[in-house]
Motif scaffolding. Structure first.
Motif, PDB file in Angstrom:
ATOM      1  N   ALA A  17       0.847  -1.234  -0.095  1.00  0.00           N
ATOM      2  CA  ALA A  17      -0.211   0.043   0.053  1.00  0.00           C
ATOM      3  C   ALA A  17       0.667   1.272  -0.019  1.00  0.00           C
ATOM      4  N   MET A  18       1.989   1.190   0.448  1.00  0.00           N
ATOM      5  CA  MET A  18       2.886   2.384   0.731  1.00  0.00           C
ATOM      6  C   MET A  18       3.570   2.862  -0.614  1.00  0.00           C
ATOM      7  N   LYS A  19       3.772   4.069  -0.606  1.00  0.00           N
ATOM      8  CA  LYS A  19       4.293   4.486  -1.719  1.00  0.00           C
ATOM      9  C   LYS A  19       5.738   4.203  -1.921  1.00  0.00           C
ATOM     10  N   SER A  20       6.423   4.050  -0.979  1.00  0.00           N
ATOM     11  CA  SER A  20       7.902   3.657  -1.151  1.00  0.00           C
ATOM     12  C   SER A  20       8.051   2.298  -1.201  1.00  0.00           C
ATOM     13  N   GLY A  21       6.829   1.408  -1.239  1.00  0.00           N
ATOM     14  CA  GLY A  21       6.967   0.053  -1.401  1.00  0.00           C
ATOM     15  C   GLY A  21       6.453  -0.341  -2.727  1.00  0.00           C
ATOM     16  N   PHE A  22       5.847  -1.410  -2.773  1.00  0.00           N
ATOM     17  CA  PHE A  22       5.220  -1.799  -4.238  1.00  0.00           C
ATOM     18  C   PHE A  22       4.133  -0.979  -4.910  1.00  0.00           C
ATOM     19  N   ARG A  23       3.367  -0.494  -3.981  1.00  0.00           N
ATOM     20  CA  ARG A  23       2.130   0.442  -4.420  1.00  0.00           C
ATOM     21  C   ARG A  23       1.332  -0.296  -5.542  1.00  0.00           C
ATOM     22  N   ILE A  24       0.446  -1.252  -5.231  1.00  0.00           N
ATOM     23  CA  ILE A  24      -0.377  -1.805  -5.950  1.00  0.00           C
ATOM     24  C   ILE A  24      -1.519  -0.641  -6.641  1.00  0.00           C
ATOM     25  N   ILE A  25      -1.561  -0.544  -7.796  1.00  0.00           N
ATOM     26  CA  ILE A  25      -2.338   0.442  -8.338  1.00  0.00           C
ATOM     27  C   ILE A  25      -3.332  -0.360  -9.224  1.00  0.00           C
ATOM     28  N   PRO A  40      -8.565   2.229 -16.538  1.00  0.00           N
ATOM     29  CA  PRO A  40      -8.037   1.070 -15.668  1.00  0.00           C
ATOM     30  C   PRO A  40      -6.682   0.563 -16.386  1.00  0.00           C
ATOM     31  N   LEU A  41      -6.057  -0.262 -15.433  1.00  0.00           N
ATOM     32  CA  LEU A  41      -4.974  -1.044 -16.207  1.00  0.00           C
ATOM     33  C   LEU A  41      -5.396  -2.189 -17.068  1.00  0.00           C
ATOM     34  N   ASP A  42      -4.506  -2.482 -18.076  1.00  0.00           N
ATOM     35  CA  ASP A  42      -4.830  -3.706 -18.808  1.00  0.00           C
ATOM     36  C   ASP A  42      -4.416  -4.822 -18.005  1.00  0.00           C
ATOM     37  N   ARG A  43      -4.381  -6.015 -18.549  1.00  0.00           N
ATOM     38  CA  ARG A  43      -4.225  -7.644 -17.798  1.00  0.00           C
ATOM     39  C   ARG A  43      -2.893  -7.612 -17.772  1.00  0.00           C
ATOM     40  N   LYS A  44      -2.199  -7.268 -18.741  1.00  0.00           N
ATOM     41  CA  LYS A  44      -0.604  -7.532 -18.528  1.00  0.00           C
ATOM     42  C   LYS A  44       0.040  -6.620 -17.283  1.00  0.00           C
ATOM     43  N   ILE A  73      -0.823  -7.784 -14.028  1.00  0.00           N
ATOM     44  CA  ILE A  73      -0.066  -9.002 -13.586  1.00  0.00           C
ATOM     45  C   ILE A  73       1.103  -8.727 -13.103  1.00  0.00           C
ATOM     46  N   LEU A  74       1.932  -7.751 -13.910  1.00  0.00           N
ATOM     47  CA  LEU A  74       3.036  -7.210 -13.349  1.00  0.00           C
ATOM     48  C   LEU A  74       2.955  -6.615 -11.845  1.00  0.00           C
ATOM     49  N   GLU A  75       1.637  -5.814 -11.787  1.00  0.00           N
ATOM     50  CA  GLU A  75       1.965  -5.239 -10.516  1.00  0.00           C
ATOM     51  C   GLU A  75       1.731  -6.174  -9.243  1.00  0.00           C
ATOM     52  N   LEU A  76       1.127  -7.459  -9.530  1.00  0.00           N
ATOM     53  CA  LEU A  76       1.079  -8.532  -8.705  1.00  0.00           C
ATOM     54  C   LEU A  76       2.578  -9.337  -8.755  1.00  0.00           C
ATOM     55  N   ALA A  77       3.068  -9.301  -9.776  1.00  0.00           N
ATOM     56  CA  ALA A  77       4.137 -10.204  -9.851  1.00  0.00           C
ATOM     57  C   ALA A  77       5.587  -9.778  -8.878  1.00  0.00           C
ATOM     58  N   TYR A  78       5.599  -8.306  -9.025  1.00  0.00           N
ATOM     59  CA  TYR A  78       6.662  -7.740  -8.190  1.00  0.00           C
ATOM     60  C   TYR A  78       6.498  -8.133  -6.785  1.00  0.00           C
ATOM     61  N   PRO A  79       5.454  -7.702  -6.150  1.00  0.00           N
ATOM     62  CA  PRO A  79       5.168  -8.105  -4.659  1.00  0.00           C
ATOM     63  C   PRO A  79       5.565  -9.710  -4.247  1.00  0.00           C
ATOM     64  N   ALA A  80       5.119 -10.296  -5.335  1.00  0.00           N
ATOM     65  CA  ALA A  80       5.239 -11.823  -5.177  1.00  0.00           C
ATOM     66  C   ALA A  80       6.874 -12.285  -5.121  1.00  0.00           C
ATOM     67  N   GLY A  84      -8.641  -8.779  -3.815  1.00  0.00           N
ATOM     68  CA  GLY A  84      -9.128  -7.364  -3.795  1.00  0.00           C
ATOM     69  C   GLY A  84      -9.081  -6.937  -5.418  1.00  0.00           C
ATOM     70  N   VAL A  85      -7.758  -6.983  -5.780  1.00  0.00           N
ATOM     71  CA  VAL A  85      -7.447  -6.629  -7.277  1.00  0.00           C
ATOM     72  C   VAL A  85      -8.661  -7.275  -8.114  1.00  0.00           C
ATOM     73  N   ALA A  86      -8.641  -8.469  -8.063  1.00  0.00           N
ATOM     74  CA  ALA A  86      -9.702  -9.458  -8.919  1.00  0.00           C
ATOM     75  C   ALA A  86     -11.201  -8.907  -8.629  1.00  0.00           C
ATOM     76  N   ILE A  87     -11.440  -8.498  -7.516  1.00  0.00           N
ATOM     77  CA  ILE A  87     -12.955  -8.052  -7.373  1.00  0.00           C
ATOM     78  C   ILE A  87     -13.057  -6.584  -7.984  1.00  0.00           C
ATOM     79  N   VAL A  88     -12.216  -5.823  -7.772  1.00  0.00           N
ATOM     80  CA  VAL A  88     -12.145  -4.311  -8.395  1.00  0.00           C
ATOM     81  C   VAL A  88     -12.256  -4.550  -9.822  1.00  0.00           C
ATOM     82  N   PHE A  89     -11.406  -5.465 -10.509  1.00  0.00           N
ATOM     83  CA  PHE A  89     -11.301  -5.411 -11.924  1.00  0.00           C
ATOM     84  C   PHE A  89     -12.406  -6.152 -12.423  1.00  0.00           C
ATOM     85  N   GLY A  90     -13.252  -7.293 -11.570  1.00  0.00           N
ATOM     86  CA  GLY A  90     -14.407  -7.754 -12.103  1.00  0.00           C
ATOM     87  C   GLY A  90     -15.502  -6.775 -12.045  1.00  0.00           C
ATOM     88  N   ILE A  91     -15.679  -6.097 -11.015  1.00  0.00           N
ATOM     89  CA  ILE A  91     -16.834  -4.994 -10.898  1.00  0.00           C
ATOM     90  C   ILE A  91     -16.448  -4.154 -12.031  1.00  0.00           C
TER      91      ILE A  91
END
Length: 453
Positions: free
Chosen positions: A304-312, A319-323, A326-333, A395-402
């Motif tokens: 959540a922090m700006k100095s961290g991964f900051r998932i957007i 909205p962001l596209d699927r690719k 996926i990168l936004e979630l791959a980095y924190p993993a 959470g990202v999947a829910i927001v993307f689906g909505i």
């Protein structure tokens, strides 16, 4: 030529100055403690052994143990070790951090320690080669810290990483390392708090041991201050105890959340601080879950922090596209995997250096089971980070689906509000032909039968 000679003469000051300042301060305190003990106990003057004891403690703070006929001591006073490394780091930053300074400094440092082992009244537990290796490791840690924080090598390393590693990978590595180190710092703080709680709850037991030994007030104060040199060791053992693995004092005592018993322990006042078993099952369950909760909170905060991964996820209009998602979630993993590795390595090293011996038989091994304690810290921490990542994924999947459903529904409503009329080509031709026939229709009408002339 003269400047080169002066430069080579300046570099050994790192080792000489650090060791001199450390040994003088340590020797003064030991002389005062021995003098007070001699005055209160009324025995022989112990101050004459200050020099030998100073050399022994200097070696012990670098992991070089010693033994006598009835005693074998190899537990490093980690607080003194950290102070010694800090002195080397400070002198290196002030003087020089190039490779020549390191070579000359480590040679002088090893020489000083080898000379300190000569004519000791006790025997050493390590071979001379191992004495050189351990002392070189301590100097290297302090010098490396100074070189990485300030020096040409650190700048070159940053430039190399900046040109060859992408921004996302750099952010992943930086955040993963930061999360791992911060979590270990939180665990050590919890260990310190636990030791303080032990001291408050078991103060009467410690006073009883002081009284049994017959120590005066001055001796109690100074020996308590001296025992603070092993405070980090106790904090590390407290971390293992707090997370369920526990620790043991040789074969004489075992301390866990479920067991707190010992027999025939030496009359050392610090042993009076050791804990009893926790009777409340709810408290035991809560404290064992601490690394899981810390990992979960640290994972959410870093994403959540700006100095961290900051998932957007992106805004509703952009909205962001699927690719990209996926990168936004791959980095924190990847970062959390690195954090788990850091926690496992740091905890293993931390538990390993805190152990040692207090005797030759039943007190030969004092401390924690390194593997069991590292697992008690590392596994729940990794699970907490994983839970935070899975929650972010959901959470990202829910927001993307909505948003996808909202866009689909909006498109259907637009199609219903503005219907389109589809006219075939045949109907157009038929309508055109009918209009053409209407234009050429006859205008004759039936009259009254009167013809005008």
């Amino acid at each position: 030529m003269r400047k080169r000679i002066q430069a080579w003469l300046r570099r050994p000051i790192i080792a000489i100055g650090s060791m001199a300042l450390y040994a003088i301060a340590l020797g003064c305190f030991l002389a005062l403690m021995l003098l007070v003990i001699s005055m209160e106990e009324g025995g022989e003057n112990l101050s004459s052994s200050t020099l030998d004891m100073t050399r022994i403690v200097v070696l012990l703070s670098q992991g070089i143990g010693f033994e006598t006929d009835s005693l074998s001591l190899s537990i490093m006073p980690l607080l003194l070790t950290v102070l010694l490394i800090g002195l080397v780091w400070s002198f290196s930053r002030k003087i020089c951090t190039d490779i020549r300074a390191y070579v000359s400094g480590v040679v002088v440092w090893i020489f000083i320690n080898v000379m300190g082992t000569q004519s000791l009244p006790v025997g050493l537990l390590n071979w001379p080669a191992l004495v050189c290796v351990k002392s070189a490791v301590v100097f290297s840690l302090g010098f490396a810290g100074a070189a990485l924080s300030k020096g040409p090598f650190s700048g070159q390393l940053r430039e190399l990483i900046r040109h060859h590693v992408s921004d996302g990978v750099r952010r992943t590595i930086r955040t993963g390392l930061m999360v791992g180190v911060i979590m270990m710092g939180v665990y050590l703080v919890m260990g310190l708090i636990t030791v303080i709680v032990w001291g408050v709850l078991n103060r009467s037991a410690m006073d009883s041991l002081f009284a049994d030994i017959g120590m005066g007030t001055g001796s109690r104060i100074l020996t308590t201050i001296a025992s603070l040199a092993w405070l980090p060791n106790l904090c590390i053992w407290a971390v293992s105890w707090l997370f369920g693995a526990g620790f043991h004092i040789g074969e004489l005592a075992t301390f866990t959340l479920w067991i707190g018993q010992g027999r025939s322990l030496p009359p050392l006042p610090v042993f009076g601080l050791l804990p009893q078993a926790v009777g409340d099952e709810g408290i035991r369950f809560a404290v064992v879950l601490i690394p899981l909760v810390v990992g979960f909170v640290a994972g959410l905060a870093s994403m959540a922090m700006k100095s961290g991964f900051r998932i957007i996820v992106g805004s509703a209009s952009d909205p962001l596209d699927r690719k990209d998602l996926i990168l936004e979630l791959a980095y924190p993993a990847g970062g959390f995997c690195l954090s788990s590795v850091v926690i496992s390595l740091l905890s293993s090293v931390m538990f390993g250096v805190s152990n040692g011996s207090l005797g030759k038989a039943r007190l030969k091994y004092v401390g924690v089971d390194v593997m069991q304690s590292a697992q008690a810290v590392g596994r729940p921490s990794a699970m907490g980070l994983c839970m935070a990542w899975v929650l972010a994924l959901i959470g990202v999947a829910i927001v993307f689906g909505i948003r996808w459903i909202a866009r689909r529904t909006g498109a259907q409503r637009a199609a219903t509000t503005h219907p389109r009329t589809i006219v075939s080509r045949k109907s157009i031709q038929s309508t055109t032909k009918k209009e053409h026939d209407d234009q050429h229709e006859s205008t004759d009408t039936t009259g009254s039968g009167v013809r005008l002339p």
